[in-house]
Design an enzyme around this catalytic site. Structure first.
Site, PDB file in Angstrom:
ATOM      1  NE  ARG A  71      29.475  39.662  94.562  1.00  0.00           N
ATOM      2  CZ  ARG A  71      29.574  41.008  94.676  1.00  0.00           C
ATOM      3  NH1 ARG A  71      30.368  41.503  95.478  1.00  0.00           N
ATOM      4  NH2 ARG A  71      28.659  41.837  93.913  1.00  0.00           N
ATOM      5  CB  SER A  97      34.167  42.505  97.267  1.00  0.00           C
ATOM      6  OG  SER A  97      33.864  43.861  97.163  1.00  0.00           O
ATOM      7  CD  GLU A 114      46.175  41.454  98.025  1.00  0.00           C
ATOM      8  OE1 GLU A 114      47.418  41.680  98.032  1.00  0.00           O
ATOM      9  OE2 GLU A 114      45.274  42.262  97.955  1.00  0.00           O
ATOM     10  CG  PHE A 171      43.903  40.927  94.118  1.00  0.00           C
ATOM     11  CD1 PHE A 171      44.731  41.289  93.144  1.00  0.00           C
ATOM     12  CD2 PHE A 171      42.780  41.368  94.190  1.00  0.00           C
ATOM     13  CE1 PHE A 171      44.293  42.540  92.169  1.00  0.00           C
ATOM     14  CE2 PHE A 171      42.437  42.607  93.409  1.00  0.00           C
ATOM     15  CZ  PHE A 171      43.131  42.959  92.527  1.00  0.00           C
ATOM     16  CG  HIS A 211      34.822  40.133  92.315  1.00  0.00           C
ATOM     17  ND1 HIS A 211      34.200  39.663  93.537  1.00  0.00           N
ATOM     18  CD2 HIS A 211      34.358  41.413  92.059  1.00  0.00           C
ATOM     19  CE1 HIS A 211      33.551  40.733  93.804  1.00  0.00           C
ATOM     20  NE2 HIS A 211      33.433  41.715  93.076  1.00  0.00           N
ATOM     21  CG  ASP A 225      36.696  46.940  88.992  1.00  0.00           C
ATOM     22  OD1 ASP A 225      36.299  48.032  88.869  1.00  0.00           O
ATOM     23  OD2 ASP A 225      36.699  46.356  90.076  1.00  0.00           O
ATOM     24  NE  ARG A 262      30.956  43.623  90.692  1.00  0.00           N
ATOM     25  CZ  ARG A 262      30.313  44.295  89.568  1.00  0.00           C
ATOM     26  NH1 ARG A 262      30.432  43.735  88.241  1.00  0.00           N
ATOM     27  NH2 ARG A 262      29.850  45.438  89.876  1.00  0.00           N
TER      28      ARG A 262
END
Lengths: 281, 317
Positions: free
Chosen positions: B13, B40, B61, B86, B112, B120, B170
């Site tokens: 990322r 993020s 989104e 998302f 991610h 998560d 990530r």
């Protein structure tokens, strides 16, 4: 500015186009199309500042997005009669290999269409994006959009409504076709919308109503007022009160013609109520 | 066999973020949109350098995808940023109608991705996104393997006209591709030459494939490792040429075996030269909480799994 008589003649011809298009293929959405004929004719021939010809980027002109894509017959007729593509092409509506798909698309390269629509609730976000780009480009032309009232049941609209007010997207006029009807019946019966003016205002929009949304002078005046309210920090919402099926007596005061084509007899009756003004395709 | 060195682990990322920063300086039409995950996605530097070209959309989104589609009208090149879950499943219809079917030049940048999102858990991990995106006509689907390649891909997709799904992750992972390697969309990168098996990997599994190849070499098995960074359009010639030599293939991806790279490869082989194939992928399951390394181990997505799959596929020749 176009005089009311010539716009009225154009509306009558657009009604004939709509009726003949859906009759030929025995499918399509005449009710909402007829309800918005006066609005779209006025928008494209009086309200909006348009260049000659068509390019996707729409720089240096106003741009319009149809979010409730099922009223494709009316936008196709208005675009063709405005010279975006040959009027004869209306004859291909919903046929195989046509650029006039059941719902509008850019995919077949039809001039005048800048986004696909049909799956509801997406057009306001797209219009906001185009308005943001106009600001970045220093282009002070406006972005217009049209949405069904029932379409506001889609949640994405409220994301967009919140965003536009929160970010001062004030070069944008969203019009709601407020006919209070949807496929399954009255919006109040399907899922009540409550007070749309209160809702838009609570989100931070400048709201005005055109109470006779099938009257050309009322639309001219209302849209002039809407334009005057742009550039003042708020997006502008026009609640356009229309009659679904307007101009054809048996299609009015009912939701029955939302997505149904007239048969031969019904077509004859409907066309008799709207004698040709500019010549049929 | 050619050996690769980790020049210092970094997250992919950050490759995206640094690529976006560079694009901010070199291409004034690039705009960035984010749905409340700026940190993020490593988009902060672009945001700070070009506040007028950065659009904080909030946790919305669907609206972000629609706005991005609209922004292309007038010549902007929008890069949207949020987690892969998302970026795809949540907004599938918006991408389908407003971006793909409408032929809009939107770059959907998804961090991610996969199971290495980690703690998560399954609500945020997605193992279906490659399938969702590759099914869309006209969509280019890219899954990069390390920091350098992600940065290069970010630059490359800005120059490519059309919708793109760029998938990255990530965790900090080995950075081993050359910093100056040009990214060519749809062009596989052959990493090692081999004769016994073809291993095609994408994303985080590319480094694992290289580790597996070293283990296999010690066992006397010669593996040809190919980095398939572009799943669509797939570099079919690279795969077929390699399999013509090795006679079998292992595909490796951080994704469900349904809908992923492996399926695309299987189709290519079936249509041309059928050959034994083993799939290193998740087995039609959701993920769960855990550290990335624990999850890669539990779900069979590491070098050891590739070694095992290779031993199996060679026996099937």
């Amino acid at each position: 500015m176009s005089d009311n008589k010539s716009l009225e003649n154009l509306v009558t011809q657009v009604r004939r186009d709509i009726l003949r298009m859906v009759h030929k293929v025995n499918s399509g959405h005449p009710g909402g199309s007829l309800g918005c004929a006066e609005f779209l004719v006025t928008l494209y021939n009086d309200t909006m500042k348009l260049k000659d010809g068509f390019d996707m980027d729409g720089k240096g002109e106003d741009v319009f997005f149809l979010s409730n894509g099922h009223i494709s017959p009316v936008i196709y007729s208005v675009l063709a009669r405005r010279g975006y593509f040959p009027v004869d092409e209306l004859n291909t509506f919903r046929l195989l290999d046509s650029r006039l798909q059941g719902h509008p698309t850019t995919h077949e390269g039809l001039p005048g269409i800048r986004i696909a629509s049909g799956s509801l609730g997406q057009g306001m976000s797209v219009a906001i994006g185009a308005a943001l780009t106009k600001k970045l480009n220093g282009d002070n032309h406006l972005v217009y959009s049209l949405h069904g009232d029932g379409e506001l049941q889609e949640g994405q609209n409220w994301e967009a409504i919140m965003y536009a007010a929160g970010n001062n997207v004030d070069n944008y006029i969203a019009t709601i076709d407020y006919n209070k009807k949807q496929i399954d019946g009255a919006t109040d019966d399907v899922l009540p919308l409550g007070s749309l003016s209160d809702k838009f205002e609570a989100f931070g929009w400048d709201v005005l109503e055109i109470t006779d949304g099938n009257n050309i002078q009322a639309i001219k005046d209302g849209m002039a007022e809407a334009k005057a309210r742009t550039g003042k920090g708020k997006p502008v919402c026009v609640l356009l009160h229309t009659e679904m099926g307007n101009g054809v007596d048996f299609m009015m005061n009912t939701h029955a013609w939302h997505g149904k084509a007239p048969n031969d007899e019904q077509l004859e009756s409907a066309l008799a109520q709207n004698p040709a003004t500019l010549g049929d395709y | 066999m050619k050996k690769y060195t980790n020049t210092g682990s970094k997250d992919t990322r950050s490759g995206f973020g640094d690529g976006l920063t560079e694009l901010g300086q070199t291409n004034e039409n690039v705009v960035a949109l984010c749905a409340d995950l700026t940190g993020s996605l490593k988009m902060n530097e672009f945001k700070d350098n070009h506040p007028e070209r950065f659009f904080q959309i909030g946790i919305a989104e669907a609206n972000m995808i629609g706005i991005a589609a609209g922004m292309t009208i007038g010549g902007k090149i929008p890069f949207t940023g949020t987690f892969a879950n998302f970026s795809t499943g949540r907004v599938y219809d918006q991408i389908r109608q407003s971006v793909a079917y409408s032929d809009k030049n939107v770059k959907i940048c998804a961090s991610h991705a996969g199971i290495t999102l980690g703690e998560d858990g399954a609500t945020h991990q997605i193992l279906e996104d490659i399938g969702l995106m590759k099914m869309l006509p006209g969509m280019t689907v890219i899954n990069t393997c390390d920091y350098n390649q992600t940065k290069a891909a970010t630059l490359a997709i800005a120059a490519h006209h059309g919708p793109v799904y760029l998938r990255f992750g990530r965790p900090k992972v080995a950075n081993f591709t050359p910093a100056d390697q040009k990214f060519e969309i749809g062009k596989a990168v052959q990493l090692t030459e081999g004769t016994d098996v073809t291993i095609v990997a994408t994303g985080h599994l590319v480094w694992e494939a290289l580790q597996a190849a070293e283990t296999l070499e010690a066992e006397g098995i010669s593996a040809e490792v190919i980095n398939i960074h572009t799943i669509k359009p797939l570099d079919e010639a690279a795969i077929l040429n390699s399999v013509a030599k090795t006679g079998c293939i292992v595909t490796a991806e951080e994704h469900n075996f349904l809908g992923g790279l492996g399926e695309s490869v299987a189709r290519t082989l079936a249509l041309n030269t059928p050959a034994p194939q083993e799939f290193v992928a998740t087995q039609d399951t959701f993920g769960e909480s855990g550290t990335p390394a624990q999850l890669m181990e539990k779900y069979g997505l590491n070098a050891a799994s590739i070694v095992k799959a290779t031993q199996k596929v060679i026996k099937r020749k």
